[in-house]
Design a protein around this motif. Structure first.
Motif, short mmCIF file in Angstrom:
data_model
loop_
_atom_site.label_atom_id
_atom_site.label_comp_id
_atom_site.label_asym_id
_atom_site.label_seq_id
_atom_site.Cartn_x
_atom_site.Cartn_y
_atom_site.Cartn_z
N CYS A 27 49.70 -29.47 -35.76
CA CYS A 27 49.55 -28.02 -35.57
C CYS A 27 48.60 -27.73 -34.41
O CYS A 27 47.60 -28.43 -34.22
N ARG A 29 45.95 -25.05 -32.92
CA ARG A 29 45.11 -23.94 -33.35
C ARG A 29 45.39 -22.71 -32.48
O ARG A 29 45.65 -22.83 -31.28
N SER A 30 45.31 -21.54 -33.07
CA SER A 30 45.56 -20.30 -32.33
C SER A 30 44.39 -19.98 -31.41
O SER A 30 43.29 -20.54 -31.54
N PRO A 42 46.94 -30.28 -40.26
CA PRO A 42 46.67 -29.06 -41.03
C PRO A 42 45.83 -29.35 -42.27
O PRO A 42 45.87 -30.42 -42.85
N GLU A 63 49.01 -22.11 -45.22
CA GLU A 63 49.16 -22.17 -43.75
C GLU A 63 50.60 -22.38 -43.30
O GLU A 63 51.00 -21.86 -42.25
N THR A 102 55.06 -21.24 -39.65
CA THR A 102 53.74 -21.21 -39.02
C THR A 102 53.08 -19.86 -39.26
O THR A 102 53.35 -18.88 -38.57
N HIS A 105 48.72 -20.97 -37.42
CA HIS A 105 48.56 -21.70 -36.17
C HIS A 105 49.42 -21.12 -35.05
O HIS A 105 50.35 -20.34 -35.30
#
Length: 423
Positions: A27, A29-30, A42, A63, A102, A105
């Protein structure tokens, strides 16, 4: 001197290495998170009075909206970023159910394990990547790579045992009573007439490409069975799933070998063949949680309409067309032609020399990931090479003991040959 940080001030965090169909979920990260756009496994923060495993299941559901099965823990990571410190508890897991969504993320993607090093990871996750990859290398080296044998009598094997040389290799295993034993033909003892199967030469050819590995065969074929007998609520299907899951406890299930269709070559059954087969293949993949597992199917012999029981196979050509059409329209499904293969005197079952060649074709379909529509180059020579492989000293001793225990050698001959081996 390294500054010690009290454990109570560290974030307690879990993460999951989620495996599915030979892929790993990672994943990104934003942009609004700490460590923006870094890649990670995750997981999330452990809440008060929550176990690490419960935390991980909850976080993955929140998540990614999927459920996981947790298999084992890896080494705990203690890492100190500039702004915070954390204790990270990694677990190797597998996808149990659901489709990845998603929710938090920037993105979540499935990648090959070999690609993991190509991403810009959060620093705390880097030791986990290394440990996982090192463990994978060890597992791949020592784990059995298994293949499920399903279908009817020509998969079980009816080749006469006295019509082909011994094919013996201690690296080829077969499942018996839930345990791996060294392969000895017949492998698939569904009837008193069981004999040589195509799976033995398939396995020997696989070993030539993977000489430092072991291969396991899971025999579940049943003579005379129709597609309806393989219905997903029936005993044959249930037994195959049960046996495969037993094998998967200590092996990697790499493929499904299928040969069936003689019993569906009459009374118009060929018209429904492709649709019924698709339902069975989908059910195998779903039940085994292996959405992309290769499925290799072989064609019916050209000799069927001409043999003693030819009246029962007026639609054998149509079944072959359905098998080929199914593979052309299905992912990771491959067809193997039975062109120019011969039968036993019954005109129904492939003879032993042909089954050796058929196994080579099955392997090439698996290895190349393509249909095999005719005779391979150098089939005869390849079969001879596999059958003439020099046995190791341990293998010679095992063969001798089996022949003695089977009554094929007198005690005098056994002791004489044993002494010769020890020189």
């Amino acid at each position: 001197m390294k500054k010690l940080i009290p454990l109570s001030t560290m974030l307690q965090v879990t993460c999951a290495i989620i495996q599915h169909a030979n892929k790993i979920l990672i994943c990104q990260r934003s942009a609004s998170m700490k460590l923006p756009l870094k890649w990670e496994f995750p997981g999330g923060k452990i809440e008060a009075e929550e176990s690490k495993e419960d935390c991980l299941r909850r976080e993955i559901k929140e998540e990614l909206n999927i459920d996981i099965t947790i298999h084992k823990a890896l080494t705990v990571i203690e890492h100190h970023y500039a702004e915070f410190s954390l204790q990270l508890y990694p677990f190797v897991c597998s996808l149990h159910s659901g489709e990845v969504d998603t929710l938090e993320h920037a993105q979540a993607i499935w990648v090959d394990a070999a690609e993991l090093k190509n991403y810009d990871w959060a620093e705390a996750d880097l030791p986990i990547v290394d440990e996982y990859l090192n463990g994978q290398q060890d597992n791949n080296k020592h784990m059995v790579h298994s293949f499920l044998m399903v279908g009817q009598s020509n998969m079980a094997g009816r080749g006469f045992l006295n019509q082909a040389p011994l094919l013996f290799d201690e690296r080829i295993k077969m499942l018996r009573n839930g345990c791996w034993q060294t392969m000895w033909e017949p492998i698939n003892c569904d009837r008193p007439t069981s004999g040589i199967s195509l799976a033995s030469s398939f396995a020997a050819a696989w070993l030539e490409k993977n000489p430092d590995r072991e291969i396991g065969l899971i025999p579940c074929a049943d003579g005379g069975s129709s597609l309806d007998d393989w219905r997903t609520d029936g005993p044959l299907f249930k037994n195959a799933i049960f046996q495969a899951k037993l094998a998967m406890e200590n092996s990697s299930l790499d493929g499904i070998l299928w040969h069936q269709g003689e019993n569906d070559s009459l009374m118009g059954r060929s018209k429904q063949y492709a649709e019924k087969l698709k339902n069975i293949v989908d059910a195998f993949r779903n039940a085994l949680e292996a959405a992309d597992i290769p499925f290799i199917s072989g064609g019916l012999g050209d000799f069927l309409p001409l043999g003693r029981y030819g009246q029962y196979f007026p639609e054998s050509r149509e079944v072959n067309e359905a098998l080929l059409g199914f593979t052309e329209n299905s992912d990771n499904c491959y067809f193997v032609s039975a062109s120019k293969l011969n039968s036993n005197p019954d005109g129904l079952h492939f003879d032993a020399p042909s089954l050796r060649k058929f196994g080579l074709r099955y392997f090439q379909a698996f290895h190349r990931q393509t249909n095999i529509l005719g005779v391979l180059d150098n089939e005869e020579e390849t079969v001879q090479r596999l059958e003439q492989r020099p046995l190791t000293a341990a293998e010679k001793k095992t063969v001798l003991e089996i022949r003695y225990a089977s009554g094929l050698l007198s005690q005098y001959e056994y002791e004489k040959q044993s002494q010769h081996l020890e020189r």
